[in-house]
Scaffold this active site. Sequence first.
Site, PDB file in Angstrom:
ATOM      1  N   PRO A   3      12.330 -36.931 -39.802  1.00 24.04           N
ATOM      2  CA  PRO A   3      12.633 -35.694 -40.547  1.00 24.04           C
ATOM      3  C   PRO A   3      12.690 -34.492 -39.609  1.00 24.04           C
ATOM      4  CG  PRO A   3      10.874 -36.941 -41.605  1.00 24.04           C
ATOM      5  CD  PRO A   3      11.111 -37.579 -40.278  1.00 24.04           C
ATOM      6  N   GLU A   4      13.755 -33.736 -39.708  1.00 25.17           N
ATOM      7  CA  GLU A   4      13.956 -32.550 -38.879  1.00 25.17           C
ATOM      8  C   GLU A   4      13.690 -31.305 -39.733  1.00 25.17           C
ATOM      9  OE1 GLU A   4      14.689 -32.196 -35.732  1.00 25.17           O
ATOM     10  OE2 GLU A   4      15.281 -34.178 -35.072  1.00 25.17           O
TER      11      GLU A   4
END
Length: 270
Positions: A2-3
């Site tokens: 997840p960014e």
Amino acid sequence: MPELPEVETTVRGLATVLEGQTVARVAVNRADLRRPFPADLVQTLTGTRVTGLGRRAKYGLIHTDRDSTMVFHLGMSGRWRIDPAELGKHDHLVIETGNGHVLALNDARRFGSVDLVDTDKLDAFPAFAALGPEPLGPGLTAAHLHRAFENRFAAVKLLLLDQRIVAGLGNIYVCEALNRARIHPEREAGKVSKPALARLVPAIRTVLEESIAAGGSTLRDYARPDGELGYFAKDWRVYGREGEACPCGGTVKRIVQGGRSTFFCDRCQK
Ligand SMILES: [Zn+2]
């Protein structure tokens, strides 16, 4: 992994069911993720009211009326499930709100983390203490980048991945932002011109905001039990597109910098 845009969308999704609500019940189903859950997590959160949510870099923040903030990181595979049909074995932390919503922090690989931090001491939290400005906040300006890059010989791409210069920027977003700003990823940071830096700041914001907007339109996925937390925007201009056409008509190339792939176009990025 997840960014920043996925974390931002997660926080916005959680806010819709948590903000202003009382925490009726908290269950921790194992002792640790990347590190142990705080020993007083259940006691501190139970009965508290969530006063607001936020994000710092790739960390989500859940503020409570006990002046304590729960700080979470999704690690490699973490995601929050909202009102799952049933709980699964990777739902390691479960929060039930006073009005009956169930939120489960699911993390199969357990690289995520949960911490409790005094809200007024958040800036001193070790993971936050050395962070540069938020890319979507007012602190990221061409002047800030100019100061941070001055006399630096390292490639501009590598310095953009340095969390002390800009917080929370990942590989994909740096590749995309450099393409939009027409800056060669290997250019010495100290030699990037002021006009190029002035293009870079809005380019960074645009790639992040487009991803967040795409994520917002799929917010429903957070309630989907089998929901995969993927990247929201699939229409990257250069990332993962080696050999394909850049919008300028050039060809996307791939090189390795600092052990990671860089995608760029040597026709429009100088
Ligand atoms: Zn190009």
